[in-house]
Design a protein around this motif. Structure first.
Motif, PDB file in Angstrom:
ATOM      1  N   VAL A   1       0.847  -1.190   0.000  1.00  0.00           N
ATOM      2  CA  VAL A   1       0.000   0.000   0.000  1.00  0.00           C
ATOM      3  C   VAL A   1       0.884   1.242   0.000  1.00  0.00           C
ATOM      4  CG1 VAL A   1      -1.907  -1.137   1.195  1.00  0.00           C
ATOM      5  CG2 VAL A   1      -0.135   0.018   2.535  1.00  0.00           C
ATOM      6  N   GLY A   2       0.280   2.378  -0.246  1.00  0.00           N
ATOM      7  CA  GLY A   2       1.021   3.630  -0.227  1.00  0.00           C
ATOM      8  C   GLY A   2       1.075   4.231   1.159  1.00  0.00           C
TER       9      GLY A   2
ATOM     10  N   PRO B   1       6.645   4.527  -0.264  1.00  0.00           N
ATOM     11  CA  PRO B   1       6.690   5.949   0.086  1.00  0.00           C
ATOM     12  C   PRO B   1       6.269   6.878  -1.051  1.00  0.00           C
ATOM     13  CG  PRO B   1       8.890   5.141  -0.388  1.00  0.00           C
ATOM     14  CD  PRO B   1       7.990   3.947  -0.440  1.00  0.00           C
ATOM     15  N   GLU B   2       6.150   6.340  -2.266  1.00  0.00           N
ATOM     16  CA  GLU B   2       5.901   7.214  -3.411  1.00  0.00           C
ATOM     17  C   GLU B   2       4.622   6.892  -4.182  1.00  0.00           C
ATOM     18  OE1 GLU B   2       9.369   6.974  -5.828  1.00  0.00           O
ATOM     19  OE2 GLU B   2      10.664   7.963  -4.365  1.00  0.00           O
TER      20      GLU B   2
ATOM     21  N   LEU C   1       4.078  -3.267  -7.066  1.00  0.00           N
ATOM     22  CA  LEU C   1       5.478  -3.072  -6.690  1.00  0.00           C
ATOM     23  C   LEU C   1       5.865  -3.895  -5.463  1.00  0.00           C
ATOM     24  CD1 LEU C   1       5.711   0.784  -7.261  1.00  0.00           C
ATOM     25  CD2 LEU C   1       6.395  -1.056  -8.811  1.00  0.00           C
ATOM     26  N   LEU C   2       5.078  -4.897  -5.128  1.00  0.00           N
ATOM     27  CA  LEU C   2       5.394  -5.781  -4.009  1.00  0.00           C
ATOM     28  C   LEU C   2       6.806  -6.334  -4.186  1.00  0.00           C
ATOM     29  CD1 LEU C   2       4.017  -7.088  -1.470  1.00  0.00           C
ATOM     30  CD2 LEU C   2       3.486  -9.034  -2.962  1.00  0.00           C
TER      31      LEU C   2
END
Length: 310
Positions: free
Chosen positions: A60-61, A87-88, A115-116
């Motif tokens: 998650v973000g 973080p992004e 992006l895991l």
């Protein structure tokens, strides 16, 4: 039982409409809501409510949506030890537009989920599970695909092999098509709906599709066929398991397939036959559509037992 689940967590924006809008048209919804969702989150929450120990691997973000997407995961006691924070990149969101007649359109952003980071996968977590469940969205692209494939290899190569359940989704199959077949064919249990089955195999009938999967080594395939129920297939038998009909109003099909998957895995891993597990999963799917949102209808073993008595 201990389950390790790999799949998306999302925030779902749900719009119930009289009809889907034409291009450029603005319509007012009958009902609009925001709910926690995602295949990984919904499967995990379902299993936790059915009494299992669950670890969810998702990303998650660092945004307010992250806490909301994980709210039911947290409430049901699913372990967040494999949840990663980006973080992004933002937490994934899905916009669902659907009508009472069953028409549906979706806008889906995989966002942080894709992006895991596979470098953070812990071998002991997979090998220590009683079963691994992978949502096929995890197998479509990016680092998340590498993570999922690595976990499947660990499960199959463990000293005591860990059963692998793979659940397809329309978005995953539409994106990857027949190229997804090689990644899912060795699953111990492959679950998908009729549309996904035909798209995955490039065939035009259920029988032809199942024959193709069998020729490529599939062992157990469970096909969700909507109001008809589900089909259980093995190399030696095929059985249609009737749908479960409830007196309650059916209001929202979001997440029904994911709830089916969680309940099926629960039933199989607690000793049910394939047909018994499919009937329990049919019941869970039927219960899930009586509330708005993928995770809003709590389903317990007592709920399933009560419905299956009918």
């Amino acid at each position: 039982m201990k389950f390790y689940v790999i799949g998306d967590v999302t925030v779902d924006h749900l719009y119930h409409l009289d009809r889907l809008p034409a291009p450029g048209e603005e319509v007012a919804p009958i009902r609009a809501s925001m709910e926690p969702g995602g295949a990984g989150g919904t499967i995990s929450v379902t299993l936790a409510r059915l009494g299992h120990t669950v670890t969810l691997a998702a990303r998650v973000g660092a945004d307010p949506f992250a806490e909301y997407a994980l709210s039911h995961v947290r409430q049901t006691g699913v372990s967040e030890s494999a949840i990663q924070r980006d973080p992004e990149v933002l937490t994934s969101t899905i916009t669902v537009m659907q009508t009472a007649s069953g028409q549906r359109a979706m806008i889906s952003d995989g966002a942080a989920n894709r992006l895991l980071d596979p470098a953070k996968l812990k071998k002991k977590d997979v090998e220590g599970a009683d079963a691994l469940i992978v949502s096929a969205y995890s197998l479509t692209e990016g680092p998340q695909r590498e993570y999922a494939l690595k976990a499947i290899d660990l499960a199959r190569g463990a000293k005591k092999p860990v059963p692998v359940f793979i659940d397809l989704g329309a978005g995953a199959v539409n994106r990857a098509g027949t190229s997804l077949l090689g990644s899912v064919i060795q699953a111990d249990y492959l679950m998908l709906n009729q549309h996904e089955l035909l798209a995955l195999t490039g065939t035009n009938s259920i029988s032809a599709a199942l024959a193709q999967l069998g020729s490529k080594g599939a062992q157990r395939v469970i096909v969700k066929v909507g109001k008809m129920g589900s089909i259980v297939w093995t190399p030696t038998e095929t059985e249609l398991v009737d749908a479960v009909t409830l007196a309650e109003n059916l209001v929202d099909s979001t997440g029904a397939g994911d709830t089916f998957t969680g309940a099926f895995a629960h039933a199989v891993m607690t000793g049910a036959s394939l047909a018994e597990a499919a009937r329990a999963a049919n019941a869970a799917g039927a219960l899930s559509v009586t509330s708005f949102g993928a995770q809003e209808r709590p389903i317990t073993p007592a709920d399933l037992a009560q419905v299956l008595k009918q």
